[in-house]
Design an enzyme around this catalytic site. Structure first.
Site, PDB file in Angstrom:
ATOM      1  N   CYS A 265      20.910 -36.659 -56.840  1.00  0.00           N
ATOM      2  CA  CYS A 265      22.322 -36.838 -57.196  1.00  0.00           C
ATOM      3  C   CYS A 265      22.922 -38.065 -56.520  1.00  0.00           C
ATOM      4  O   CYS A 265      23.788 -38.726 -57.087  1.00  0.00           O
ATOM      5  CB  CYS A 265      23.125 -35.588 -56.846  1.00  0.00           C
TER       6      CYS A 265
ATOM      7  N   GLU B 161      29.859 -29.857 -56.881  1.00  0.00           N
ATOM      8  CA  GLU B 161      29.178 -31.144 -56.688  1.00  0.00           C
ATOM      9  C   GLU B 161      28.376 -31.420 -57.946  1.00  0.00           C
ATOM     10  O   GLU B 161      27.439 -30.692 -58.272  1.00  0.00           O
ATOM     11  CB  GLU B 161      28.278 -31.096 -55.450  1.00  0.00           C
TER      12      GLU B 161
END
Length: 494
Positions: free
Chosen positions: A274, A240
């Site tokens: 994020c 990720e």
């Protein structure tokens, strides 16, 4: 002290980014020490895996109760190592507790052996599928959400029956140590969940130490290096790598709700999220009112170290010049700042910055900024908004504000997760998978998909009785396959 020198030291210090005061001291684990930790974890996993779902759930529930009881203690460690406001740390831990509960509760239902149909042609077989533990999972965690993000892998990996070796960011080793130590209080028998600390070399060593899967969260550049290291041993990875998430405001949107969501999504945690909102595309007919609302909300926010501050510092010093370069690049290309500007960057703090009419080739549009900045561009319609939102190489999250077309627009976004008429809500729903595509990485944490990420699928057939036709044998008769084909044609004519 430079990073290169610090990596050669036997220990390193964790610093409070607000004051540069030393928070703690931790060892720099060598490749040999990392491999030894993985070998100990492999022994521990045998015991943990054999406990079964129910016994593992008891222990994970006990850990959850301990985390809840001492939540403010861990929140204090998070604040000291990241500088974020206390309530932001508490909110992060709310998600940690909720996800841990979901993983422990649902692991058996998702992963246990289940029957599947063998089909008419194989009706003499009983067919089952189940999801068994992989073994030892390596987790490399980030500093921006040092508990919630890695626990999205740790909780689910443990619930699936694996042991975990955790390498936290060198900026937040104390958070990792706290999690591992409290787990050992409720599971003292074996080092099922263990810690290695250090810098990039320690993370690289974990990739090569024989783990059965590596879960990484961090930058795209580092993610590529992790993949390259794991490729040497064909170690599977879950990656990720952040994003450049867009928020779309349709002409019929609730503008106050959209403005509040845009500012929160962009500025919360000083923009170090994020799935934070970095770009807004607003339909021109409502753009002026939306911009006025965003300007009012964002203009009130103040960073600082005091308890009343809305935002904390930029945790990683190296990110400050990146944020500054994105602001300066946008302004040099014709963008206009309606909140803040170049003067907003005062390390370690960055005040909120809102930029309008930012050219699509600007760094503030194409690269992850990871600071409290927001670009707002007007579009003729939502079709243009979707096109521009999808134009970047990232594909993590997204947000849509529209009363009539929310779900339709969400499905058109090239993103792993989308919130409609709210922001980042998907991260708080434990049953939903979390992850991206493109330069945002691949694989999923959270939910049933997250549990299966840390399991190996095993399919089994068991013969219930001998079939009248045995085509898979050299003892078959000459007419066996012809008869099988006649049956096949009869079955598939329906």
């Amino acid at each position: 002290m430079t990073g290169a020198v610090r990596e050669q030291a036997e220990s390193f210090t964790s610093l409070d980014p607000r004051t540069a005061e030393v928070v703690g001291e931790y060892p720099v684990h060598s490749a040999l020490q990392v491999r030894a930790a993985v070998e100990r974890a492999r022994e521990a996993q045998q015991w943990w895996g054999e406990l079964g779902f129910a016994e593992r759930k008891k222990r994970l529930d006990a850990w959850r109760h301990l985390l809840l009881k001492r939540l403010d203690e861990l929140a204090g460690v998070i604040c000291a190592e990241t500088g974020k406001p206390l309530d932001d740390a508490r909110l992060e831990l709310v998600l940690v507790v909720d996800h841990l509960q979901w993983a422990a509760k649902n692991a058996e239902k998702v992963l246990k052996r289940r029957k599947v149909s063998a089909g008419l042609l194989m009706s003499n077989q009983a067919a089952t599928v189940e999801y068994l533990p992989l073994g030892v999972i390596g987790v490399i965690g980030p500093w921006n959400y040092p508990a919630h993000t890695p626990m999205g892998s740790i909780s689910y990996a443990l619930a699936a029956g694996n042991a975990v070796v955790f390498k936290p960011s060198e900026l937040t080793p104390g958070v990792g140590a706290w999690l591992v130590d409290t787990f050992a209080e409720v599971v003292p028998e074996w080092p099922v969940f263990s810690l290695v600390t250090g810098f990039g070399a320690t993370g690289a060593a974990l990739c090569k130490a024989g783990v059965d899967k590596l879960a990484f969260t961090g930058s795209t550049a580092t993610g590529k290096r992790v993949m390259a290291a794991c490729a040497e041993t064909l170690t599977p990875v879950l990656v990720e790598c952040g994003g450049k998430d867009a928020l779309i405001v349709d002409a019929d949107a609730d503008l106050e709700a959209a403005a509040q969501a845009a500012v929160w999504g962009a500025m919360a945690n000083a923009g170090q999220t994020c799935v934070g909102v970095e770009r807004v595309y607003v339909v021109d007919s409502v753009a002026q009112e939306f911009i006025e609302r965003v300007t009012r909300i964002a203009g009130r926010l103040k960073p600082g170290a005091e308890s009343t501050a809305d935002l904390g510092p930029i945790t990683m010093p190296g990110q400050v010049p990146i944020i500054q370069s994105h602001i300066e690049d946008a302004l040099s290309k014709g963008a206009m700042a309606v909140v803040g500007g170049k003067e907003s960057v005062r390390a370690p703090y960055v005040e909120p910055v809102v930029l309008l009419d930012v050219p699509e080739d600007s760094l503030a549009i194409t690269e992850e900024t990871f600071g409290p900045t927001l670009t707002i561009n007007r579009v003729a319609d939502v079709d243009e908004a979707v096109r521009l939102a999808n134009a970047v190489r990232y594909g993590l999250g997204g947000t849509v504000f529209s009363r009539s077309r929310g779900m339709e627009l969400a499905r058109r976004l090239r993103a792993g997760m989308v919130s409609v008429n709210s922001v980042v809500s998907f991260a708080a729903v434990p049953a939903l998978p979390f992850g991206g595509i493109g330069d945002s990485g691949f694989g999923r944490i959270h939910g049933a998909d997250g549990l299966r990420e840390f399991a190996r699928t095993q399919a089994v057939t068991r013969q219930k009785f001998k079939a009248p036709l045995q085509p898979m044998s050299f003892a078959r008769g000459s007419r066996t396959v012809r008869r099988l084909l006649r049956i096949l044609r009869l079955v598939h004519r329906r």
